[in-house]
Design an enzyme around this catalytic site. Structure first.
Site, PDB file in Angstrom:
ATOM      1  N   ASN A  73       0.869  -1.181   0.000  1.00 15.17           N
ATOM      2  CA  ASN A  73       0.000   0.000   0.000  1.00 15.17           C
ATOM      3  C   ASN A  73       0.904   1.229   0.000  1.00 15.17           C
ATOM      4  OD1 ASN A  73      -1.811   2.060   0.521  1.00 15.17           O
ATOM      5  ND2 ASN A  73      -2.097   1.506   2.674  1.00 15.17           N
ATOM      6  N   TRP A  74       0.965   1.900  -1.137  1.00 16.48           N
ATOM      7  CA  TRP A  74       1.893   3.035  -1.246  1.00 16.48           C
ATOM      8  C   TRP A  74       1.388   4.293  -0.549  1.00 16.48           C
ATOM      9  CZ3 TRP A  74       3.829   3.251  -7.051  1.00 16.48           C
ATOM     10  CH2 TRP A  74       4.480   2.058  -7.346  1.00 16.48           C
ATOM     11  N   LYS A  75       0.125   4.285  -0.193  1.00 12.49           N
ATOM     12  CA  LYS A  75      -0.485   5.500   0.396  1.00 12.49           C
ATOM     13  C   LYS A  75      -0.275   6.673  -0.554  1.00 12.49           C
ATOM     14  CE  LYS A  75       0.495   3.523   4.855  1.00 12.49           C
ATOM     15  NZ  LYS A  75       0.281   3.619   6.272  1.00 12.49           N
ATOM     16  N   HIS A 110      -9.393   1.107   5.155  1.00 13.88           N
ATOM     17  CA  HIS A 110      -8.095   1.262   5.824  1.00 13.88           C
ATOM     18  C   HIS A 110      -8.270   2.211   7.020  1.00 13.88           C
ATOM     19  CE1 HIS A 110      -3.940   2.475   6.499  1.00 13.88           C
ATOM     20  NE2 HIS A 110      -3.578   1.379   5.844  1.00 13.88           N
ATOM     21  N   GLU A 115      -6.608   4.584   8.079  1.00 12.66           N
ATOM     22  CA  GLU A 115      -6.402   6.018   7.784  1.00 12.66           C
ATOM     23  C   GLU A 115      -7.649   6.618   7.154  1.00 12.66           C
ATOM     24  OE1 GLU A 115      -2.759   5.525   5.600  1.00 12.66           O
ATOM     25  OE2 GLU A 115      -1.756   4.928   7.454  1.00 12.66           O
ATOM     26  N   GLU A 175      -5.279  -5.214  10.697  1.00  7.49           N
ATOM     27  CA  GLU A 175      -4.278  -4.160  10.859  1.00  7.49           C
ATOM     28  C   GLU A 175      -4.521  -3.433  12.185  1.00  7.49           C
ATOM     29  OE1 GLU A 175      -2.398  -3.018   6.897  1.00  7.49           O
ATOM     30  OE2 GLU A 175      -4.029  -1.620   7.258  1.00  7.49           O
ATOM     31  N   GLY A 225       2.517   2.047  10.746  1.00 12.30           N
ATOM     32  CA  GLY A 225       3.466   3.144  10.586  1.00 12.30           C
ATOM     33  C   GLY A 225       4.173   3.534  11.877  1.00 12.30           C
ATOM     34  N   SER A 229       3.470  -2.350  10.321  1.00 12.25           N
ATOM     35  CA  SER A 229       4.928  -2.365  10.461  1.00 12.25           C
ATOM     36  C   SER A 229       5.562  -3.707  10.072  1.00 12.25           C
ATOM     37  CB  SER A 229       5.346  -1.952  11.875  1.00 12.25           C
ATOM     38  OG  SER A 229       4.946  -0.620  12.131  1.00 12.25           O
ATOM     39  N   GLY A 266       2.826  -1.216   4.266  1.00 17.55           N
ATOM     40  CA  GLY A 266       2.855   0.200   3.934  1.00 17.55           C
ATOM     41  C   GLY A 266       4.281   0.647   3.652  1.00 17.55           C
ATOM     42  N   GLY A 267       4.911   1.256   4.659  1.00 16.26           N
ATOM     43  CA  GLY A 267       6.235   1.861   4.505  1.00 16.26           C
ATOM     44  C   GLY A 267       7.260   0.980   3.795  1.00 16.26           C
TER      45      GLY A 267
END
Ligand code: PEP
Length: 251
Positions: free
Chosen positions: A9-11, A95, A97, A167, A173, A213, A234-235
């Site tokens: 997930n590149w956000k 998600h 966010e 999640e 993150g 993470s 993600g990251g």
């Protein structure tokens, strides 16, 4: 046997040029990988160039969100049929966010999920508790309720097309990963909820991803758990070498 799915997930990261260069590099790095599915979810703006960069690759593309109507006066939104028509195969839904910053609720998660199924887009439905909810001992209540409401009206026939992502919000993150045992505990609970909703056989076909993470140094232990069928990353999915290592988890 559920085929593992490793999703990035590149956000809201990368320019178009960076997105294409990254995609080409990733496709080269993982060209030999066949026993697991690989997915990247760039910003919707780049679906077309990213799909184009993957013509000879088995890496798949997804969007990070969709709106539930097929078309109409909904400025700034994109629909499931639109995403599907660009070559996207998956959509991340609910998600944390989106729940936190864009007022996503279990009810809107359900609407988006139904729109995905109608458009043959595989929904990755995200659930997970906040730190406060975990500390209050409410993790299973929260996750159970998110699943019950979010999956309302989905038939057992459609169930194998679902992907669930557990999640924990406190792990996204933050660098704080759930221990493999703790993640497995919630994944097993999710599996039992899915069995209650859809029955044994459809529930066993649903992939449950862990997200929060995920890194090259914790993926192997996470993937060794019985009910962890992949990861939503993600990251660490923004760097080709680290995402490749996650894709090549051992186990
Ligand atoms: C995510 O965005 O879904 C996520 C899990 O992020 P990170 O891997 O950076 O925690």
């Amino acid at each position: 046997m559920r085929k593992a799915l490793i999703a990035g997930n590149w956000k809201m990261f990368k320019t178009e040029e960076e997105a294409v260069l990254f995609t080409e590099e990733l496709a080269r790095r993982v060209a030999d990988v066949q026993d697991r599915e690989i997915l990247i979810c760039p910003p919707s703006l780049y679906i077309y160039p990213v799909v184009h960069a993957l013509v000879d690759s088995s890496v798949m593309v997804g969007v990070q969100n969709i709106f539930w109507e097929d078309q109409g006066a909904f400025t700034g939104e994109i629909s499931a049929p639109m995403a599907r028509s660009t070559g996207a195969r998956f959509a991340v839904i609910g998600h944390s966010e989106r729940r936190q910053y864009f007022a996503e609720t279990d009810d809107t998660v359900n609407k988006r999920l139904m729109a995905c199924l109608k458009a043959s887009l595989t929904p990755i439905v995200c659930v997970g508790e906040s730190l406060e909810e975990r500390e209050a001992g409410r993790t299973l209540d929260v996750v159970g309720s998110q699943l019950g409401k979010g999956l309302k009206g989905v038939s057992a026939k459609d169930a194998p097309h679902l992907v669930i992502a557990y999640e924990p919000v406190w792990a996204i993150g933050t660098g704080k990963t759930a221990t493999p045992q703790l993640a497995q505990e919630v994944h097993a609970f999710i599996r039992s909820v899915l069995k209650g909703i859809f029955g044994e056989k459809p529930a066993l076909a649903i992939r449950i991803l862990y997200g929060g993470s995920v890194k090259p140094d914790n993926i192997d232990d996470l993937m060794a758990q019985a009910d962890i069928d992949g990861a939503l990353v993600g990251g660490a999915s923004l760097d080709a070498a680290s995402f490749e290592r996650i894709i090549r988890y051992k186990g």
